[in-house]
Design a protein around this motif. Structure first.
Motif, short mmCIF file in Angstrom:
data_model
loop_
_atom_site.label_atom_id
_atom_site.label_comp_id
_atom_site.label_asym_id
_atom_site.label_seq_id
_atom_site.Cartn_x
_atom_site.Cartn_y
_atom_site.Cartn_z
N LEU A 252 105.52 -93.42 56.12
CA LEU A 252 105.33 -91.99 55.86
C LEU A 252 106.50 -91.14 56.30
CD1 LEU A 252 101.57 -91.58 56.88
CD2 LEU A 252 102.53 -91.80 54.59
N THR A 253 107.37 -91.68 57.18
CA THR A 253 108.45 -90.86 57.73
C THR A 253 109.82 -91.28 57.23
OG1 THR A 253 108.55 -92.28 59.70
CG2 THR A 253 107.16 -90.32 59.81
N ASP A 254 109.88 -91.99 56.12
CA ASP A 254 111.17 -92.27 55.49
C ASP A 254 111.85 -90.92 55.22
OD1 ASP A 254 112.66 -92.42 52.66
OD2 ASP A 254 112.86 -94.36 53.69
N PRO A 255 113.16 -90.77 55.58
CA PRO A 255 113.81 -89.45 55.48
C PRO A 255 113.70 -88.80 54.10
CG PRO A 255 115.19 -90.98 56.70
CD PRO A 255 114.04 -91.78 56.19
N GLU A 256 113.94 -89.56 53.04
CA GLU A 256 113.87 -88.97 51.71
C GLU A 256 112.43 -88.60 51.35
OE1 GLU A 256 115.76 -91.49 48.89
OE2 GLU A 256 117.71 -91.44 49.90
N LEU A 257 111.50 -89.50 51.72
CA LEU A 257 110.09 -89.20 51.46
C LEU A 257 109.65 -87.98 52.25
CD1 LEU A 257 107.36 -89.91 50.22
CD2 LEU A 257 106.97 -91.46 52.14
N ALA A 258 110.13 -87.86 53.51
CA ALA A 258 109.76 -86.71 54.35
C ALA A 258 110.24 -85.40 53.73
CB ALA A 258 110.35 -86.88 55.75
N TYR A 259 111.45 -85.42 53.17
CA TYR A 259 112.00 -84.22 52.54
C TYR A 259 111.16 -83.80 51.33
CZ TYR A 259 115.38 -81.30 50.01
OH TYR A 259 115.99 -80.27 49.34
N VAL A 260 110.87 -84.77 50.47
CA VAL A 260 110.05 -84.49 49.29
C VAL A 260 108.64 -84.07 49.71
CG1 VAL A 260 109.03 -85.48 47.20
CG2 VAL A 260 111.38 -86.05 47.84
N LEU A 261 108.12 -84.74 50.74
CA LEU A 261 106.77 -84.44 51.22
C LEU A 261 106.65 -83.02 51.74
CD1 LEU A 261 104.00 -85.79 51.65
CD2 LEU A 261 104.77 -86.44 53.93
N MET A 262 107.67 -82.57 52.48
CA MET A 262 107.63 -81.22 53.02
C MET A 262 107.64 -80.18 51.90
SD MET A 262 110.35 -79.19 55.43
CE MET A 262 111.45 -78.98 54.03
N LEU A 263 108.56 -80.33 50.94
CA LEU A 263 108.64 -79.37 49.85
C LEU A 263 107.37 -79.41 48.98
CD1 LEU A 263 112.36 -79.75 48.68
CD2 LEU A 263 111.37 -78.06 50.22
N GLY A 264 106.90 -80.62 48.70
CA GLY A 264 105.68 -80.74 47.91
C GLY A 264 104.47 -80.13 48.61
N SER A 265 104.38 -80.33 49.93
CA SER A 265 103.25 -79.79 50.69
C SER A 265 103.27 -78.27 50.72
CB SER A 265 103.28 -80.34 52.13
OG SER A 265 103.16 -81.74 52.13
N GLY B 61 95.05 -77.59 48.73
CA GLY B 61 95.11 -77.21 50.14
C GLY B 61 94.96 -78.41 51.06
N VAL B 62 94.06 -79.33 50.72
CA VAL B 62 93.83 -80.51 51.54
C VAL B 62 95.08 -81.39 51.59
CG1 VAL B 62 92.55 -82.68 51.68
CG2 VAL B 62 91.33 -80.55 51.24
N VAL B 63 95.61 -81.74 50.42
CA VAL B 63 96.79 -82.61 50.35
C VAL B 63 97.99 -81.92 50.98
CG1 VAL B 63 98.37 -83.82 48.80
CG2 VAL B 63 95.93 -83.78 48.30
N ILE C 11 97.75 -81.91 54.94
CA ILE C 11 98.00 -83.25 55.50
C ILE C 11 99.48 -83.59 55.38
CG2 ILE C 11 97.53 -85.72 55.25
CD1 ILE C 11 94.75 -84.99 54.24
N GLY C 12 100.05 -83.35 54.21
CA GLY C 12 101.46 -83.66 54.00
C GLY C 12 102.38 -82.88 54.91
N LEU C 13 102.04 -81.64 55.22
CA LEU C 13 102.89 -80.81 56.08
C LEU C 13 102.91 -81.36 57.51
CD1 LEU C 13 104.66 -78.31 56.14
CD2 LEU C 13 102.66 -76.96 56.76
N GLU D 163 97.45 -73.16 46.60
CA GLU D 163 96.09 -72.94 47.12
C GLU D 163 95.89 -71.48 47.51
OE1 GLU D 163 92.27 -73.53 48.07
OE2 GLU D 163 93.54 -75.13 47.29
N ILE D 164 96.92 -70.88 48.09
CA ILE D 164 96.82 -69.48 48.50
C ILE D 164 96.72 -68.56 47.29
CG2 ILE D 164 98.05 -67.58 49.65
CD1 ILE D 164 99.19 -69.69 51.58
N THR D 165 97.50 -68.85 46.26
CA THR D 165 97.50 -67.98 45.08
C THR D 165 96.36 -68.31 44.12
OG1 THR D 165 99.08 -69.50 44.01
CG2 THR D 165 99.98 -67.58 45.17
#
Length: 429
Positions: free
Chosen positions: A231-244, A261-263, A266-268, A251-253
């Motif tokens: 879950l903490t692979d650097p490239e995956l983490a970067y994509v995960l943060m932006l995607g989250s 919101g759930v996904v 968790i991703g953040l 969800e807010i809009t």
């Protein structure tokens, strides 16, 4: 006199038997994936394990393409301030210590490589592969000077440290030995351990210490490491943060989608762990608290199971991250406990979600629609005869009628307005 010496000898035998010299041991751990938060967490737990086992040194087997520079700096800091000499070997034959792995290799108290391996190519790059010229120059010079301080402290080649940073140079194990970048080249692990045993090394307090090598006790790569590493692979983490962040914005809009919101939440949390904003344990606690909040919200918000599934996912992964038997004196939450508990709560909340789903297309029982066409008896009327009360299914209701009615007339319900029933007189044939 001889009798006294014999008596002393015989009386000390039980003491020797009760306090035999405890042999030293060496804790072995493998670094075979991308360098990241999982690697740092693994080495921190390895030191705890080595301390519990009363080991005197740590054998680090390296075979990695590199990884996060931030994680590498933290790992180097850990090695430099450790009370255990780190014996680092590029292994197995055919493996390599690329980029971050080559830097970590220079921080080790004794290092080496097996024949058929290579090391180097430690030029810092961004995930996108490009960076502004000024920023690149700054990072390159900072990393070069940092690595130079490591090589000088360990008595190794300054030039090699400069070349792998500034020119991305990579060399074979034999070339690295000639350049004095490593201390040993051989064909097997026992040979390296024999070479390292009794060597004098400089520890974090700048005091010289002799390396003690003993029985090798492996520290296994457990489920916690495998999950965190994935879950903490650097490239995956970067994509995960932006995607989250994108999912949370959606969800807010567009409130009510739930799944976004759930996904996103968790991703953040996972992305924050991957970027060293949260330690692994604190990340696990955050996931558990987030999971509890989702499970509670599931009872009040019609998410049709989305919050329940998200809460259970947080609970499982948070439990894996949170409890480390090395740091908790051997206590752990095994998967044989975590999974059944998660399955129980999953059955409960999925059952609730299923029942809510079934009710979407089911007409509400006891509504006014069920009264249409039902016969009733007039029990009282106003002077006008167009309003009064009727008895319907054992209940008394107010009514209105387009025509005048009288007591005991039989009527049928034709409509309603608020709590007022509209009725019509039954015609007899």
């Amino acid at each position: 006199m001889k009798a006294i010496i014999l008596l002393v000898f015989l009386t000390t035998i039980p003491v020797w038997a009760a306090n035999p010299a405890s042999p030293s041991c060496t804790t072995e751990v493998e670094v075979t994936d991308v360098i990241g938060p999982a690697t740092l967490d693994l080495l921190q737990r390895t030191e705890k394990y080595a301390d519990q086992q009363a080991c005197r040194s740590i054998l680090l087997l390296i075979n990695t393409p590199g990884g996060s520079l931030d994680s590498t700096r933290r790992i180097v800091e850990l090695i430099m301030n450790s009370k255990f000499p780190y014996l680092c070997l590029v292994s197995p034959s055919g493996g390599h210590a690329g980029s971050a792995g080559a830097i970590i290799l220079q921080a080790c108290h004794v290092n080496g490589a097996l024949s058929g391996t290579n090391l180097g190519a430690a030029t810092p790059v961004t995930m996108g592969g490009e960076m502004p010229a000024d920023l690149r120059k700054k990072i390159m010079n900072d990393t070069r000077s940092w690595l130079e301080s490591l090589t000088r402290l360990r008595g190794r080649s300054d030039k090699f440290g400069q070349d792998i940073i500034l020119e991305a140079k990579a060399v074979t194990a034999e070339e690295a030995l000639k350049l004095k970048a490593i201390d040993y080249v051989g064909t097997d692990k026992p040979g390296f351990l024999k070479f390292a045993d009794a060597r004098s090394v400089k520890m974090g307090d700048q005091k010289d210490q002799k390396v003690q090598v003993g029985e090798v006790k492996p520290f296994a790569l457990d489920m916690r490491y495998k999950v965190v590493s994935m879950l903490t692979d650097p490239e995956l983490a970067y994509v995960l943060m932006l995607g989250s962040l994108g999912l949370l914005y959606f969800e807010i809009t567009h409130p009510g989608t739930m799944i976004a919101g759930v996904v996103g939440s968790i991703g953040l949390v996972v992305a924050m762990v991957a970027m060293h904003k949260l330690d692994v344990e604190w990340g696990g606690l955050a996931l558990i608290l987030l999971g509890v909040a989702m499970l509670i919200a599931e009872m009040f918000v019609p998410s049709f199971g989305a919050l329940g599934v998200g809460g259970l996912t947080c609970f499982v992964f948070g439990s894996i991250f949170l409890f480390d038997p090395v740091k908790t004196g051997g206590y752990r939450l095994p998967l044989t406990l975590i999974l059944p508990v998660a399955a129980f709560f999953g059955a409960v909340f999925l059952g609730v979600g299923y029942m809510l789903l079934r009710t979407r297309n089911v007409r509400k029982k006891g509504g006014f629609e069920d009264l249409l066409g039902v016969k009733a008896i007039v029990v009282s009327v106003d002077p006008s005869g167009t309003s009064g009360k009727i008895e319907l299914r054992g209940e008394i209701w107010n009514f209105q009628s387009p025509s005048a009615l009288k007591m005991n007339d039989e009527v049928s319900v034709s409509g309603y307005q608020g709590l007022m029933l509209k009725v019509e007189k039954e015609l007899r044939t």
